[in-house]
Scaffold this active site. Sequence first.
Site, PDB file in Angstrom:
ATOM      1  N   THR B 473       0.697  -1.243   0.126  1.00  0.00           N
ATOM      2  CA  THR B 473       0.000  -0.033   0.055  1.00  0.00           C
ATOM      3  C   THR B 473       0.818   1.269   0.031  1.00  0.00           C
ATOM      4  O   THR B 473       0.433   2.400  -0.269  1.00  0.00           O
ATOM      5  CB  THR B 473      -0.997   0.024   1.190  1.00  0.00           C
ATOM      6  OG1 THR B 473       0.032  -0.523   2.431  1.00  0.00           O
ATOM      7  CG2 THR B 473      -2.109  -1.027   1.103  1.00  0.00           C
ATOM      8  N   LEU B 589      -1.674  11.363   0.956  1.00  0.00           N
ATOM      9  CA  LEU B 589      -0.117  11.487   1.537  1.00  0.00           C
ATOM     10  C   LEU B 589       0.924  11.322   0.747  1.00  0.00           C
ATOM     11  O   LEU B 589       2.060  11.910   0.856  1.00  0.00           O
ATOM     12  CB  LEU B 589      -0.111  10.590   2.636  1.00  0.00           C
ATOM     13  CG  LEU B 589      -1.281  10.534   3.909  1.00  0.00           C
ATOM     14  CD1 LEU B 589      -0.936   9.542   4.925  1.00  0.00           C
ATOM     15  CD2 LEU B 589      -0.950  12.143   4.593  1.00  0.00           C
ATOM     16  N   LYS B 592       1.361   9.507  -5.730  1.00  0.00           N
ATOM     17  CA  LYS B 592       1.705   8.462  -6.689  1.00  0.00           C
ATOM     18  C   LYS B 592       1.047   6.997  -6.106  1.00  0.00           C
ATOM     19  O   LYS B 592       0.641   6.246  -6.955  1.00  0.00           O
ATOM     20  CB  LYS B 592       3.198   8.372  -6.922  1.00  0.00           C
ATOM     21  CG  LYS B 592       3.425   7.397  -8.045  1.00  0.00           C
ATOM     22  CD  LYS B 592       5.148   7.379  -8.268  1.00  0.00           C
ATOM     23  CE  LYS B 592       5.610   8.416  -8.983  1.00  0.00           C
ATOM     24  NZ  LYS B 592       7.032   8.368  -9.344  1.00  0.00           N
ATOM     25  N   GLU B 664      -9.345   0.688  -0.208  1.00  0.00           N
ATOM     26  CA  GLU B 664     -10.664  -0.094  -0.268  1.00  0.00           C
ATOM     27  C   GLU B 664     -11.415   0.936  -1.257  1.00  0.00           C
ATOM     28  O   GLU B 664     -12.481   0.041  -2.200  1.00  0.00           O
ATOM     29  CB  GLU B 664     -11.215  -0.584   0.874  1.00  0.00           C
ATOM     30  CG  GLU B 664     -10.281  -1.325   1.507  1.00  0.00           C
ATOM     31  CD  GLU B 664     -10.829  -2.108   2.952  1.00  0.00           C
ATOM     32  OE1 GLU B 664     -10.723  -3.324   3.040  1.00  0.00           O
ATOM     33  OE2 GLU B 664     -11.368  -1.193   3.559  1.00  0.00           O
TER      34      GLU B 664
END
Lengths: 172, 705
Positions: B473, B589, B592, B664
């Site tokens: 992630t 945050l 990319k 999600e």
Amino acid sequence: MHNENVALTVNGRRHALDLDPRVTLLDALRENLGMTGTKKGCDQGQCGACTVIVNGQRINSCLTLAVMHAGDEITTIEGLEEDGNLHPMQAAFVRHDGLQCGYCTPGQICSAVALLAEHKAGWPSYATADVATAPVLTDGEIAERMSGNVCRCSAYSNIVSAIRDVAEGGRI
Amino acid sequence: MAEGKLADPIGLPLDRVDGQLKVTGRATYAFEYATQGGAAYGVIVPSAIAKGRVVAVDVQEAQHAPGVLLVLTKDNAPPQTPWGPVDLPDRFARAEPALDSDEVRYFGFPVAFVVAETFEEANAAAALVSVRCDSLPGQYDLHSAGPTAEDPGHISDGAPANSSVGDFEAAFATAPVKIEALYTTPYQNQAPMEPHATMAVWEGQMLTVHTSAQLTTSPQEGLARTFNIPKENVRVVTRYIGGGFGSKLPFYVDATLAAIGARIVGRPVKLAMTRPQLFHMTTHRTASEQRLRLGADRDGRLTAYGQDALVQCARFDNYTEPVCGAARMLYAAPNRLTRHRLAKLDLPRSDSMRAPGDAIGLLALECAMDELADALGFDPVDLRLRNDTEIDPERDRPFASRHLAEALRLGAARFGWDKRIAKPASVRDGRWLIGLGVASAVRADVLRSATARARLERDGRLTVELAMTDIGTGTYTILTQVAAEAMELPVDRVTVRLGDTRFPPTAGSGGSFGAATSSSAVLAACRKLNAGLALGLTEAEGSVTPADLDDTYAHAGFGAHFAEAAVHRDTGEVRVRRMLGVFAAGRILNAKTARSQMIGGMTWGIGSALIEENHVDPRYGSFVNQDLASYHVAVNADVGSLDVMFLDEADPHGSPLGSKGIGELGICGAGAAVINAIHNATGARIRDMPATPDKLLATLETLDA
Ligand code: FES
Ligand code: FES
């Protein structure tokens, strides 16, 4: 089961091994040579995580026995860097975020490097409209040719961008 | 420290900091901590029945096979704590014993374990273990269990199983426009690319497991519970994880058996589940049957809004997929009813898979909204806008931030929605029928507990440590950015270390709480350190708890998906040509890695709409699809062009950094947009997922050639 002596040439280095003939090329790399960059995702030829380049062509290393590769030139993810610099394909994967968990990534990169060579040699794919002409490397061509490499994180569109970047002589 | 400082690194699209390690093959996953000679190899023998008892296991031949160090069965396995307890508040810290009884609880249940010098020897010996079982009849079919399914009381996120506002039945009965439809979604598998694997090592009384896990503290506690040893004696290390998607929230018998094996043979033991074993020995996403009842007035305002869901869990478990969670937050309606019913079957365990509940709840709800738009003669975007709400419609709290309408409007403009022709099967491109579809996205946000440690080293570098995980992630990267900004250091002077229970505890990665929770803890630690620097402080810990999220507000991320589908006139093949996702997910945050999370989720949406499904063999209680050739996940050629847009969303009432979960949100609604595009392309209403070509042929035959 009697062991067999076999010399494997991996990334230009010769390794003399005493191997159980049941050992796959993938396990020989990972377990016998400690080169764990090549990944095992399924061990049955269905995911591409174990892709390495043998004599210039990409193969699933889980589907072939190590003892069959004496004398072959085997290139793995560990062999792509040159003089400590990332291979352009590795750099492009980082730049385009063509990875998430990273588990499929070595296989994707080996596959992508071999794909460019296949395309250069004029190989057609299922996505090639006219197999008699040199195929143009469209996004559709790249996606088709990379579909043997599953990425469950689904970095696919970034993977295509990374490969396109390198194919077009992208910056390093 | 200002020299070389990067201007506010939070949010910048920096390359992921572990990218170099991963593209060179140097990132170390669980199975890779020792090679042949350094570790012995374990192989699990699974049962070939779904329910019953192991009568006898003949290990003679296996025991004498070359290289074999141990054959473990119910006859010689050490005592362990029985599975559970089922009602433990942290279900991922339950005891997970192996071979502790003769009971077989599902197909592919572990019934023996072989440890040998090499992988090949372990495999060969495993094939020599002969297991005799007494099979009992089991119940495997969700649909037929429906009438006797129970009210579980609560769903897995702790919310009540049933919710009701106003008088749904009366409002539905009298609604001038309504639809009622039964949607079904199939069993699905998380199928992470790295199989579940563990290498276990004992040093005296200390157990270290290198395992592939989304959580750290929970498996540490769970293993301690399993073996009845103090938690301090268990160390869990999980630095790089080859994907989880919920399947690595629980820990499994790979950890238990590696630990037992290592103890007995007196050296490290490692094992990875085989790909086919994953389909039974780990968890899956339940299939579901969902009855949607939507009633509206002629202005397109929902007056009655009902969703009933039937889901499966293992006979011995209590997991209830929170299918209606999204429905409870998404649209305003004065009369509402949502209910969950749980069928306990003799199948493997269901549990979380990317966006549990919402992924399949929205697949049904957002297709039903499309049906309602049709019945009303409304544009689907317009219908959604009319039913937007600033107030959480069931809990009567304002949303801390909610920009669903903006996402729908901006998305419609960017996607070219105005070119959509409402009448199905109106647009053709050669033999392809082209359609556009839309769906809303919503995913609730929560904050969990976490602590982080920040330390300023003598060379001026900052080290941040916490028992968090990065499952792909981008956690390593965003935490580096947060720490760098908080300490006003360049990002290359910050080292983030994760995945080790020797670091301060966290809730780990799951349920979209990972980034907000861990970054809030890092922020707190860095602020404390920063404030104490003048006093000579060089190390500080900071924490976050669920209470740091203001519960006078409802918290969720929102978005809108748009899809263009092409359906082949003759074969029913569906191609998703392009998709756009517009998301309001708080402060981003890292632009990319956040985008990567979204394209990942959207691609999962394509998979769930078109190809992903597992089938139960009703004779044996097994999953039919046990490999990646028969369980289809999206591959590169399945994905058209994906466009992602983030709205600039400040959330002053949200988590300390104002970020929301993004792992999600990308899948929520994505599949429905594809299904709705198929309807626009062909006129076919697919209510039984996925939309495989066979389900489209009947409609295609009615169209002009
Ligand atoms: S591990 Fe070889 S193809 Fe999956
Ligand atoms: S990066 Fe995780 S599977 Fe491809």
